[in-house]
Design an enzyme around this catalytic site. Structure first.
Site, PDB file in Angstrom:
ATOM      1  N   LYS A  10       0.848  -1.205   0.000  1.00 60.49           N
ATOM      2  CA  LYS A  10       0.000   0.000   0.000  1.00 60.49           C
ATOM      3  C   LYS A  10       0.873   1.241   0.000  1.00 60.49           C
ATOM      4  CE  LYS A  10       0.909   1.217   4.491  1.00 60.49           C
ATOM      5  NZ  LYS A  10       1.640   2.399   4.921  1.00 60.49           N
ATOM      6  N   ASP A 138      -2.519  -1.933   9.917  1.00 61.02           N
ATOM      7  CA  ASP A 138      -2.508  -1.952   8.443  1.00 61.02           C
ATOM      8  C   ASP A 138      -2.973  -3.291   7.864  1.00 61.02           C
ATOM      9  OD1 ASP A 138      -1.500   0.603   8.414  1.00 61.02           O
ATOM     10  OD2 ASP A 138       0.548   0.030   7.879  1.00 61.02           O
TER      11      ASP A 138
HETATM   12  P1  ATP Z   1       4.152  -0.291   7.831  1.00 58.35           P
HETATM   13  O1  ATP Z   1       4.097   0.349   6.487  1.00 58.35           O
HETATM   14  O2  ATP Z   1       2.914  -1.128   8.129  1.00 58.35           O
HETATM   15  O3  ATP Z   1       4.500   0.636   8.943  1.00 58.35           O
HETATM   16  P2  ATP Z   1       6.657  -1.407   7.029  1.00 58.35           P
HETATM   17  O4  ATP Z   1       6.363  -1.710   5.609  1.00 58.35           O
HETATM   18  O5  ATP Z   1       7.424  -0.156   7.327  1.00 58.35           O
HETATM   19  O6  ATP Z   1       5.308  -1.403   7.830  1.00 58.35           O
HETATM   20  P3  ATP Z   1       7.316  -4.140   7.450  1.00 58.35           P
HETATM   21  O7  ATP Z   1       8.093  -4.592   6.274  1.00 58.35           O
HETATM   22  O8  ATP Z   1       5.885  -4.509   7.514  1.00 58.35           O
HETATM   23  O9  ATP Z   1       7.460  -2.584   7.648  1.00 58.35           O
HETATM   24  O10 ATP Z   1       8.057  -4.740   8.728  1.00 58.35           O
HETATM   25  C1  ATP Z   1       8.462  -4.032   9.856  1.00 58.35           C
HETATM   26  C2  ATP Z   1       9.152  -5.016  10.789  1.00 58.35           C
HETATM   27  O11 ATP Z   1       8.237  -6.053  11.124  1.00 58.35           O
HETATM   28  C3  ATP Z   1      10.326  -5.720  10.138  1.00 58.35           C
HETATM   29  O12 ATP Z   1      11.516  -5.027  10.358  1.00 58.35           O
HETATM   30  C4  ATP Z   1      10.323  -7.096  10.802  1.00 58.35           C
HETATM   31  O13 ATP Z   1      11.167  -7.137  11.930  1.00 58.35           O
HETATM   32  C5  ATP Z   1       8.896  -7.314  11.281  1.00 58.35           C
HETATM   33  N1  ATP Z   1       8.122  -8.337  10.517  1.00 58.35           N
HETATM   34  C6  ATP Z   1       7.263  -9.215  11.039  1.00 58.35           C
HETATM   35  N2  ATP Z   1       6.706  -9.988  10.098  1.00 58.35           N
HETATM   36  C7  ATP Z   1       7.208  -9.604   8.920  1.00 58.35           C
HETATM   37  C8  ATP Z   1       7.009 -10.031   7.584  1.00 58.35           C
HETATM   38  N3  ATP Z   1       6.192 -11.043   7.276  1.00 58.35           N
HETATM   39  N4  ATP Z   1       7.668  -9.384   6.618  1.00 58.35           N
HETATM   40  C9  ATP Z   1       8.493  -8.348   6.938  1.00 58.35           C
HETATM   41  N5  ATP Z   1       8.738  -7.944   8.188  1.00 58.35           N
HETATM   42  C10 ATP Z   1       8.110  -8.542   9.183  1.00 58.35           C
END
Ligand code: ATP
Length: 298
Positions: A10, A138
């Site tokens: 997203k 999210d």
């Molecule tokens: P958001 O946009 O919802 O704030 P994000 O995209 O910045 O999230 P994610 O990639 O969702 O960040 O992951 C944040 C942290 O969550 C990662 O650094 C990791 O430690 C943990 N995590 C848990 N499950 C997962 C997964 N399936 N894939 C990636 N990271 C994960």
């Protein structure tokens, strides 16, 4: 037998953030758009209990234990239906990790739908959305896809009409940003200021409904952007490179550090992508359009 679910990333076209509440969370008005960067989650029966594997460029940064949102989703569904989570979840990961594109949340929604199909639990949409909301703010949107307004912590969703396809370019940064750290920086920058209650912009909702990229560009906003830039000042160079190449709008995606560039059409998107690659200000560049459907069984 196995089930594979495809689930989109997203971008927040609006992210309005209120003051920190007594519980530490923030009220949000969050306009999500699902875009064409996808993870795929495959659920296969496993005699050895719950197991998570991951492949893709960022796989080394993905936890494979029970903190993985895919694992937590499987455990939550198994618990609700009084069964063992005897499943192998494999994540084919294309969404950047810790990039502000809700990749972990996507995997949570994907695993939930995959296990629901594999186990034949027959959970209703409402039940699946409840489990998603319990996993993170999210996660429900990753199940629903399209475009939606999220209020509360972002998890109370209203689906939105979108009148066309929007073309985007995404620049992945060389390091991640932790979402809680960005909210802490938001609070620090807000100290001594009156933070207004977050409301969705009607002009932005109208621009989405019309499918008008110029009007959308004039109304996109992200209240977390100053905090992300404060923690990651080099992002300003990436934003400038995309703007200079003709992006209608340039903004940090969610809590960052991925930056998002709205293009007039696919040709301009390719030009902006080329300029961003040549700028040397980011790790990777991807072109993707939206809205895209939410989690889908393949
Ligand atoms: P958001 O946009 O919802 O704030 P994000 O995209 O910045 O999230 P994610 O990639 O969702 O960040 O992951 C944040 C942290 O969550 C990662 O650094 C990791 O430690 C943990 N995590 C848990 N499950 C997962 C997964 N399936 N894939 C990636 N990271 C994960």
């Amino acid at each position: 037998m196995s089930v594979t679910v495809r689930v989109p990333a997203k971008v927040n076209v609006q992210l309005a953030v209120g003051a920190a509440r007594p519980d530490g969370f923030h009220d949000l008005a969050n306009v999500f758009l699902a875009v064409g960067l996808h993870d795929e989650v495959t659920a296969t029966p496993s005699a050895g209990g719950l197991r998570v594997t991951c492949a893709g460029p960022d796989a080394a940064e993905v936890p494979l234990d029970r903190t993985n949102l895919a694992a937590r989703a499987a455990l939550a569904l198994a618990e609700r239906y009084g069964r063992d989570a005897d499943v192998h979840l494999h994540i084919a990961k294309d969404i950047p990790v810790a990039g502000g594109m809700a990749g972990g949340s996507a995997d949570g929604a994907g695993a939930l739908l995959a296990c629901d199909a594999l186990w034949g639990t027959g959970a209703s949409r409402r039940e699946l959305l409840d489990i998603c909301a319990g996993l993170g703010s999210d996660v429900p949107f990753a199940l629903v896809g399209g475009a939606a307004l999220g209020i509360g912590r972002g998890e109370r969703l209203t689906e939105l009409e979108v009148g066309g396809t929007f073309h985007w370019v995404f620049a992945m940064a060389r390091r991640g940003l932790s979402t809680p750290a960005v909210f802490r920086e938001f609070d620090r920058l807000a100290e001594g200021r009156d933070v207004p209650a977050p409301v969705a912009s009607q002009d932005l909702l109208d621009a989405l409904a019309k499918g008008d990229p110029e009007a959308l560009a004039a109304t996109v906003s992200n209240d977390l952007q100053p905090a992300a830039l404060s923690l990651f000042p080099e992002l300003a160079d990436t934003l400038a490179a995309g703007r200079g190449a003709g992006a209608l709008a340039a903004l940090v995606s969610g809590s960052g550090p991925t930056t998002a560039f709205l293009a007039r059409d696919t040709e301009t998107a390719e030009v902006i992508a080329g300029a961003l690659r040549a700028s040397g200000t980011c790790r990777a560049v991807r072109v993707a359009s939206g809205p895209m459907p939410g989690a889908t069984v393949l």
